[in-house]
Design a protein around this motif. Structure first.
Motif, PDB file in Angstrom:
ATOM      1  N   PRO A 168     -25.385  13.987  30.035  1.00  0.00           N
ATOM      2  CA  PRO A 168     -26.369  14.215  31.203  1.00  0.00           C
ATOM      3  C   PRO A 168     -25.685  15.625  32.038  1.00  0.00           C
ATOM      4  N   ALA A 169     -26.599  16.194  33.214  1.00  0.00           N
ATOM      5  CA  ALA A 169     -26.263  16.433  33.642  1.00  0.00           C
ATOM      6  C   ALA A 169     -25.052  15.788  35.131  1.00  0.00           C
ATOM      7  N   PHE A 170     -24.103  16.512  35.663  1.00  0.00           N
ATOM      8  CA  PHE A 170     -23.385  16.052  36.458  1.00  0.00           C
ATOM      9  C   PHE A 170     -23.977  14.982  37.417  1.00  0.00           C
ATOM     10  N   TYR A 171     -24.646  15.385  38.360  1.00  0.00           N
ATOM     11  CA  TYR A 171     -24.884  14.620  39.197  1.00  0.00           C
ATOM     12  C   TYR A 171     -25.977  13.169  38.691  1.00  0.00           C
ATOM     13  N   GLU A 172     -26.242  13.604  37.746  1.00  0.00           N
ATOM     14  CA  GLU A 172     -26.673  12.265  36.793  1.00  0.00           C
ATOM     15  C   GLU A 172     -25.788  11.506  36.611  1.00  0.00           C
ATOM     16  N   VAL A 173     -23.818  11.582  35.779  1.00  0.00           N
ATOM     17  CA  VAL A 173     -23.039  11.197  36.042  1.00  0.00           C
ATOM     18  C   VAL A 173     -22.632   9.929  37.456  1.00  0.00           C
ATOM     19  N   GLU A 174     -22.738  11.022  37.789  1.00  0.00           N
ATOM     20  CA  GLU A 174     -22.037  10.250  39.695  1.00  0.00           C
ATOM     21  C   GLU A 174     -23.137   9.599  40.448  1.00  0.00           C
ATOM     22  N   ASN A 175     -24.297   9.796  40.128  1.00  0.00           N
ATOM     23  CA  ASN A 175     -25.421   8.403  40.232  1.00  0.00           C
ATOM     24  C   ASN A 175     -25.203   7.435  40.033  1.00  0.00           C
ATOM     25  N   GLY A 176     -25.091   7.543  38.427  1.00  0.00           N
ATOM     26  CA  GLY A 176     -25.494   7.104  37.408  1.00  0.00           C
ATOM     27  C   GLY A 176     -24.427   5.515  37.830  1.00  0.00           C
ATOM     28  N   LEU A 177     -22.819   6.620  37.976  1.00  0.00           N
ATOM     29  CA  LEU A 177     -21.493   5.556  38.386  1.00  0.00           C
ATOM     30  C   LEU A 177     -22.019   4.858  39.432  1.00  0.00           C
ATOM     31  N   VAL A 178     -21.957   5.552  40.656  1.00  0.00           N
ATOM     32  CA  VAL A 178     -21.821   4.665  42.147  1.00  0.00           C
ATOM     33  C   VAL A 178     -23.012   3.024  41.834  1.00  0.00           C
TER      34      VAL A 178
ATOM     35  N   SER B 173     -23.492   7.821  25.074  1.00  0.00           N
ATOM     36  CA  SER B 173     -24.973   8.430  24.770  1.00  0.00           C
ATOM     37  C   SER B 173     -23.965   9.744  24.047  1.00  0.00           C
ATOM     38  N   ARG B 174     -23.869  10.071  23.016  1.00  0.00           N
ATOM     39  CA  ARG B 174     -23.615  11.259  22.666  1.00  0.00           C
ATOM     40  C   ARG B 174     -23.887  12.855  23.506  1.00  0.00           C
ATOM     41  N   ARG B 175     -25.409  12.569  23.998  1.00  0.00           N
ATOM     42  CA  ARG B 175     -26.233  12.813  24.696  1.00  0.00           C
ATOM     43  C   ARG B 175     -25.330  13.552  26.421  1.00  0.00           C
TER      44      ARG B 175
ATOM     45  N   ALA C 109     -18.815  -8.689  35.074  1.00  0.00           N
ATOM     46  CA  ALA C 109     -20.147  -8.449  35.358  1.00  0.00           C
ATOM     47  C   ALA C 109     -20.803  -6.913  34.826  1.00  0.00           C
ATOM     48  N   SER C 110     -21.850  -6.690  34.415  1.00  0.00           N
ATOM     49  CA  SER C 110     -21.510  -5.735  33.843  1.00  0.00           C
ATOM     50  C   SER C 110     -23.650  -4.914  34.699  1.00  0.00           C
ATOM     51  N   ALA C 111     -23.476  -3.794  34.070  1.00  0.00           N
ATOM     52  CA  ALA C 111     -24.790  -3.048  34.536  1.00  0.00           C
ATOM     53  C   ALA C 111     -24.559  -1.841  33.613  1.00  0.00           C
ATOM     54  N   GLY C 112     -25.757  -1.287  33.101  1.00  0.00           N
ATOM     55  CA  GLY C 112     -25.690  -0.148  32.861  1.00  0.00           C
ATOM     56  C   GLY C 112     -27.516   0.527  32.280  1.00  0.00           C
ATOM     57  N   ASN C 113     -27.055   1.721  32.161  1.00  0.00           N
ATOM     58  CA  ASN C 113     -28.326   2.705  32.086  1.00  0.00           C
ATOM     59  C   ASN C 113     -28.164   3.904  31.116  1.00  0.00           C
ATOM     60  N   GLY C 114     -28.022   3.328  29.859  1.00  0.00           N
ATOM     61  CA  GLY C 114     -28.664   4.149  28.799  1.00  0.00           C
ATOM     62  C   GLY C 114     -27.362   4.858  28.775  1.00  0.00           C
TER      63      GLY C 114
ATOM     64  N   VAL D  11     -14.349   4.481  25.506  1.00  0.00           N
ATOM     65  CA  VAL D  11     -14.685   6.293  25.553  1.00  0.00           C
ATOM     66  C   VAL D  11     -14.872   5.794  23.801  1.00  0.00           C
ATOM     67  N   SER D  12     -15.748   5.085  22.773  1.00  0.00           N
ATOM     68  CA  SER D  12     -15.364   4.958  21.567  1.00  0.00           C
ATOM     69  C   SER D  12     -16.299   6.473  20.990  1.00  0.00           C
ATOM     70  N   LYS D  13     -15.306   6.262  19.895  1.00  0.00           N
ATOM     71  CA  LYS D  13     -15.521   7.557  18.731  1.00  0.00           C
ATOM     72  C   LYS D  13     -16.967   7.352  18.255  1.00  0.00           C
ATOM     73  N   LYS D  14     -17.475   6.269  17.769  1.00  0.00           N
ATOM     74  CA  LYS D  14     -18.457   5.553  17.037  1.00  0.00           C
ATOM     75  C   LYS D  14     -19.594   6.003  18.348  1.00  0.00           C
ATOM     76  N   LYS D  15     -19.888   5.507  19.181  1.00  0.00           N
ATOM     77  CA  LYS D  15     -20.795   6.095  19.956  1.00  0.00           C
ATOM     78  C   LYS D  15     -20.616   7.282  19.999  1.00  0.00           C
ATOM     79  N   VAL D  16     -19.834   7.940  20.825  1.00  0.00           N
ATOM     80  CA  VAL D  16     -19.986   9.047  21.584  1.00  0.00           C
ATOM     81  C   VAL D  16     -19.196  10.341  20.818  1.00  0.00           C
ATOM     82  N   GLY D  17     -18.413  10.382  19.330  1.00  0.00           N
ATOM     83  CA  GLY D  17     -18.742  11.380  18.490  1.00  0.00           C
ATOM     84  C   GLY D  17     -16.804  11.775  18.823  1.00  0.00           C
ATOM     85  N   ASN D  18     -16.372  12.938  18.787  1.00  0.00           N
ATOM     86  CA  ASN D  18     -15.234  13.323  18.201  1.00  0.00           C
ATOM     87  C   ASN D  18     -14.198  13.662  19.288  1.00  0.00           C
ATOM     88  N   ALA D  19     -13.133  14.166  19.096  1.00  0.00           N
ATOM     89  CA  ALA D  19     -12.199  14.041  20.371  1.00  0.00           C
ATOM     90  C   ALA D  19     -13.273  14.960  21.731  1.00  0.00           C
TER      91      ALA D  19
END
Length: 135
Positions: A98-108, A94-96, A28-33, A53-61
């Motif tokens: 976000p701030a770490f707190y956004e990653v934390e909140n988004g993951l939870v 995303s290649r962008r 089951a999946s959920a996403g936020n951009g 983590v996709s090279k195509k979507k995120v970028g270089n190593a």
């Protein structure tokens, strides 16, 4: 008084292709951009995480490794807030960065949303035996 360990032991990681396949087939999946989180129930009683983590979507190593470090740290610091008994596969979208707190909140938030969706779709169905799903 004992302090709670904040380590990220190997038992909390998805490592084998079979672990990932189980999550992707019974998902089951959920996403936020920025992130997409796939969830599937496990029989361990703890939550585990794997990263794709996709090279195509995120970028270089450098970009991919930065995402991996941030998601692992967000998981490590917030694992008691995540639904227990689930395996999660996290895919940055995303290649962008976000701030770490956004990653934390988004993951939870996404982990809870994906777990609720899994429960709604699969209910009390038993999980197939270890090995090949659905056989």
């Amino acid at each position: 008084m004992t302090e709670k360990s904040h380590r990220f032991p190997p038992q909390l990681r998805l490592k084998t292709p079979a672990d990932f396949d189980t999550v992707f087939t019974r998902r089951a999946s959920a996403g936020n951009g920025w992130l997409v989180v796939y969830a599937a129930r496990n029989s361990l009683g703890v939550c585990r995480v794997g990263l794709v983590v996709s090279k195509k979507k995120v970028g270089n190593a450098v970009q991919r490794n930065r995402w991996k470090r941030r998601v692992r740290e967000a998981f490590r610091l917030n694992r008691e807030k995540l639904p227990s008994g689930f395996d999660f596969v996290v895919l940055p979208q995303s290649r962008r960065h976000p701030a770490f707190y956004e990653v934390e909140n988004g993951l939870v938030q996404l982990a809870h949303r994906a777990a609720r969706k899994w429960k709604r779709n699969h209910g009390n169905k038993t999980q197939p035996p270890e090995g090949k799903p659905g056989r």
